[in-house]
Write a protein that holds these residues in place. Sequence first.
Motif, PDB file in Angstrom:
ATOM      1  N   ASP A 179       0.802  -1.233   0.000  1.00 11.06           N
ATOM      2  CA  ASP A 179       0.000   0.000   0.000  1.00 11.06           C
ATOM      3  C   ASP A 179       0.830   1.275   0.000  1.00 11.06           C
ATOM      4  O   ASP A 179       0.312   2.358  -0.280  1.00 11.06           O
ATOM      5  N   GLY A 180       2.123   1.198   0.322  1.00  9.09           N
ATOM      6  CA  GLY A 180       2.989   2.368   0.232  1.00  9.09           C
ATOM      7  C   GLY A 180       2.754   3.424   1.288  1.00  9.09           C
ATOM      8  O   GLY A 180       3.144   4.582   1.103  1.00  9.09           O
ATOM      9  N   SER A 181       2.153   3.069   2.428  1.00  6.88           N
ATOM     10  CA  SER A 181       1.914   4.058   3.484  1.00  6.88           C
ATOM     11  C   SER A 181       2.143   3.438   4.852  1.00  6.88           C
ATOM     12  O   SER A 181       1.715   2.308   5.114  1.00  6.88           O
ATOM     13  N   SER A 182       2.784   4.207   5.741  1.00  6.55           N
ATOM     14  CA  SER A 182       3.015   3.763   7.112  1.00  6.55           C
ATOM     15  C   SER A 182       1.916   4.217   8.060  1.00  6.55           C
ATOM     16  O   SER A 182       2.028   4.035   9.273  1.00  6.55           O
ATOM     17  N   TYR A 183       0.859   4.814   7.534  1.00  6.03           N
ATOM     18  CA  TYR A 183      -0.221   5.314   8.384  1.00  6.03           C
ATOM     19  C   TYR A 183      -1.522   4.534   8.211  1.00  6.03           C
ATOM     20  O   TYR A 183      -2.517   4.837   8.862  1.00  6.03           O
ATOM     21  N   CYS A 184      -1.511   3.533   7.327  1.00  7.19           N
ATOM     22  CA  CYS A 184      -2.692   2.690   7.165  1.00  7.19           C
ATOM     23  C   CYS A 184      -2.240   1.318   6.682  1.00  7.19           C
ATOM     24  O   CYS A 184      -1.097   1.135   6.254  1.00  7.19           O
ATOM     25  N   THR A 185      -3.143   0.361   6.761  1.00 10.44           N
ATOM     26  CA  THR A 185      -2.859  -0.996   6.323  1.00 10.44           C
ATOM     27  C   THR A 185      -4.130  -1.576   5.709  1.00 10.44           C
ATOM     28  O   THR A 185      -5.233  -1.113   6.010  1.00 10.44           O
ATOM     29  N   ILE A 186      -3.986  -2.588   4.844  1.00  8.27           N
ATOM     30  CA  ILE A 186      -5.143  -3.216   4.216  1.00  8.27           C
ATOM     31  C   ILE A 186      -5.625  -4.346   5.119  1.00  8.27           C
ATOM     32  O   ILE A 186      -4.841  -5.202   5.529  1.00  8.27           O
ATOM     33  N   LYS A 187      -6.902  -4.334   5.423  1.00  4.31           N
ATOM     34  CA  LYS A 187      -7.468  -5.327   6.314  1.00  4.31           C
ATOM     35  C   LYS A 187      -7.490  -6.700   5.653  1.00  4.31           C
ATOM     36  O   LYS A 187      -7.915  -6.845   4.508  1.00  4.31           O
ATOM     37  N   LEU A 188      -7.012  -7.690   6.365  1.00  3.41           N
ATOM     38  CA  LEU A 188      -7.011  -9.069   5.871  1.00  3.41           C
ATOM     39  C   LEU A 188      -8.421  -9.653   5.919  1.00  3.41           C
ATOM     40  O   LEU A 188      -9.228  -9.280   6.775  1.00  3.41           O
ATOM     41  N   PRO A 189      -8.725 -10.607   5.003  1.00  4.67           N
ATOM     42  CA  PRO A 189      -7.903 -11.068   3.883  1.00  4.67           C
ATOM     43  C   PRO A 189      -8.213 -10.275   2.616  1.00  4.67           C
ATOM     44  O   PRO A 189      -9.266  -9.646   2.501  1.00  4.67           O
ATOM     45  N   TYR A 190      -7.317 -10.359   1.638  1.00  4.60           N
ATOM     46  CA  TYR A 190      -7.539  -9.760   0.322  1.00  4.60           C
ATOM     47  C   TYR A 190      -6.596 -10.424  -0.671  1.00  4.60           C
ATOM     48  O   TYR A 190      -5.766 -11.271  -0.294  1.00  4.60           O
ATOM     49  N   THR A 191      -6.734 -10.066  -1.937  1.00  4.42           N
ATOM     50  CA  THR A 191      -5.934 -10.689  -2.992  1.00  4.42           C
ATOM     51  C   THR A 191      -5.232  -9.622  -3.807  1.00  4.42           C
ATOM     52  O   THR A 191      -5.799  -8.556  -4.076  1.00  4.42           O
ATOM     53  N   ILE A 192      -3.991  -9.887  -4.193  1.00  4.31           N
ATOM     54  CA  ILE A 192      -3.242  -8.983  -5.061  1.00  4.31           C
ATOM     55  C   ILE A 192      -2.615  -9.781  -6.208  1.00  4.31           C
ATOM     56  O   ILE A 192      -2.548 -11.013  -6.165  1.00  4.31           O
ATOM     57  N   THR A 193      -2.164  -9.051  -7.208  1.00  2.00           N
ATOM     58  CA  THR A 193      -1.425  -9.656  -8.319  1.00  2.00           C
ATOM     59  C   THR A 193      -0.087  -8.941  -8.439  1.00  2.00           C
ATOM     60  O   THR A 193      -0.027  -7.709  -8.527  1.00  2.00           O
ATOM     61  N   VAL A 194       1.000  -9.736  -8.420  1.00  2.00           N
ATOM     62  CA  VAL A 194       2.351  -9.188  -8.540  1.00  2.00           C
ATOM     63  C   VAL A 194       3.063  -9.937  -9.652  1.00  2.00           C
ATOM     64  O   VAL A 194       3.184 -11.176  -9.601  1.00  2.00           O
ATOM     65  N   ASN A 195       3.503  -9.203 -10.669  1.00  2.00           N
ATOM     66  CA  ASN A 195       4.218  -9.817 -11.792  1.00  2.00           C
ATOM     67  C   ASN A 195       3.426 -10.998 -12.378  1.00  2.00           C
ATOM     68  O   ASN A 195       3.952 -12.097 -12.595  1.00  2.00           O
ATOM     69  N   ASN A 196       2.141 -10.748 -12.599  1.00  2.00           N
ATOM     70  CA  ASN A 196       1.218 -11.714 -13.198  1.00  2.00           C
ATOM     71  C   ASN A 196       0.927 -12.924 -12.319  1.00  2.00           C
ATOM     72  O   ASN A 196       0.305 -13.889 -12.782  1.00  2.00           O
ATOM     73  N   GLU A 197       1.351 -12.899 -11.066  1.00  2.00           N
ATOM     74  CA  GLU A 197       1.041 -13.992 -10.147  1.00  2.00           C
ATOM     75  C   GLU A 197       0.037 -13.505  -9.100  1.00  2.00           C
ATOM     76  O   GLU A 197       0.258 -12.505  -8.429  1.00  2.00           O
ATOM     77  N   GLN A 198      -1.055 -14.227  -8.962  1.00  2.00           N
ATOM     78  CA  GLN A 198      -2.058 -13.859  -7.966  1.00  2.00           C
ATOM     79  C   GLN A 198      -1.659 -14.429  -6.606  1.00  2.00           C
ATOM     80  O   GLN A 198      -1.293 -15.603  -6.489  1.00  2.00           O
ATOM     81  N   ILE A 199      -1.710 -13.551  -5.584  1.00  2.00           N
ATOM     82  CA  ILE A 199      -1.315 -13.954  -4.231  1.00  2.00           C
ATOM     83  C   ILE A 199      -2.462 -13.643  -3.278  1.00  2.00           C
ATOM     84  O   ILE A 199      -2.930 -12.502  -3.206  1.00  2.00           O
ATOM     85  N   ALA A 200      -2.899 -14.635  -2.539  1.00  2.00           N
ATOM     86  CA  ALA A 200      -3.921 -14.440  -1.510  1.00  2.00           C
ATOM     87  C   ALA A 200      -3.228 -14.055  -0.206  1.00  2.00           C
ATOM     88  O   ALA A 200      -2.401 -14.819   0.311  1.00  2.00           O
ATOM     89  N   VAL A 201      -3.538 -12.871   0.269  1.00  2.00           N
ATOM     90  CA  VAL A 201      -2.948 -12.377   1.524  1.00  2.00           C
ATOM     91  C   VAL A 201      -3.983 -12.618   2.626  1.00  2.00           C
ATOM     92  O   VAL A 201      -4.839 -11.777   2.897  1.00  2.00           O
ATOM     93  N   ASN A 202      -3.880 -13.792   3.247  1.00  2.00           N
ATOM     94  CA  ASN A 202      -4.852 -14.194   4.257  1.00  2.00           C
ATOM     95  C   ASN A 202      -4.357 -13.966   5.684  1.00  2.00           C
ATOM     96  O   ASN A 202      -5.158 -13.873   6.616  1.00  2.00           O
ATOM     97  N   SER A 203      -3.042 -13.894   5.840  1.00  2.00           N
ATOM     98  CA  SER A 203      -2.450 -13.688   7.162  1.00  2.00           C
ATOM     99  C   SER A 203      -1.154 -12.897   6.994  1.00  2.00           C
ATOM    100  O   SER A 203      -0.662 -12.705   5.870  1.00  2.00           O
TER     101      SER A 203
END
Length: 348
Positions: free
Chosen positions: A60-84
């Motif tokens: 997210d590029g910020s030290s003042y907030c965070t993304i609430k778990l869980p969610y999914t992102i894609t990095v370099n065409n690979e999908q990653i589930a961020v569950n923990s």
Amino acid sequence: MFLLKKYLSIAVLMFLLFSCQSETDEQNDNAQGTITSVSPLTTYLQRVAMVKTVQDNMIDGSSYCTIKLPYTITVNNEQIAVNSTSDYQKVIDNINASTYDDDIVKIDFPVTMVYYNYIEKFIPNQADFDSLIDYWNSYPDLLSKINGLNINYPITINTYNSASQIGSSQTIISDQAFFNFIKNLNDSQYISLKYPIAIADYNGQTKAITNNLEFENAIKYAIDYCPENNIVTLDFTQTITNGSWEIPYFFDGSVKTSNYSGYSFVFKSDKTVVASNGTVTETGQWESTIQYGVGELKLNFTSQLLGKLNFNWKLFEFTNSQIRLRYTGTTTSYLYFQKRANSSLSYY
């Protein structure tokens, strides 16, 4: 006679609140003292209890907030589930896997953002996300969460309200409860932490804290040595000689901030410091050194009022707009400098 009875009743209530424990606890409390909503330790503890927000900065590029778990992102065409929180390492590993890709992180919206103060906000799309991150990045000098120190709950806090003359005791079971407890303190409330309190440092080592000064020193250690608290490296001399400063807090036996209301302080590269309140101007000297790995600021004024600032201050922490100093002798004194709002600096 009425005033005498009033003060006696307050003294009795304070004694009952902070001394109605075992004899050992009584002796400890005498050494620990009480603190208020504006005491340095209180403000540091609230920052310890803030939401941890740096662990997903690569997303997210910020030290003042965070993304609430869980969610999914894609990095370099690979999908990653961020569950923990352990899944953050998968993101880092993907980013570091190759030097030839773009390492673009794409978030699958909608997500919920959690601010450092536990407020949550629903973010439906990329545009709203970008606006939010731009907002937080416009405040680079907010004093953020102090990482590298975890409190082992539950803890007990005794409270005395000087307005209602009522004492109480409260058990705190989590960081969020502690943060909100401090947030809701008013000017008439005094609190006393019941020691010992167990903490864990960023190496996972557990330590028993037995008084306020030990707690403050543990926080200072975390600020200095936990890598997550030192994302941006600043030069102290360059910082203090940039613009003019005012004193938002001065404690020396009691709060004496109002004595310096209206004063501005300009620290010059020739080691002189000019203090002025519009009618009176005085030039003193300043010196910055490192003693046993700890930064020091020494002030030298000759007038009776400004001369009360003449300590070999230890640097507790600083940003581009905040400088916090502490002196520990037979008692502990505090001096804060804050960048004046009318200073012509690029980040204002």
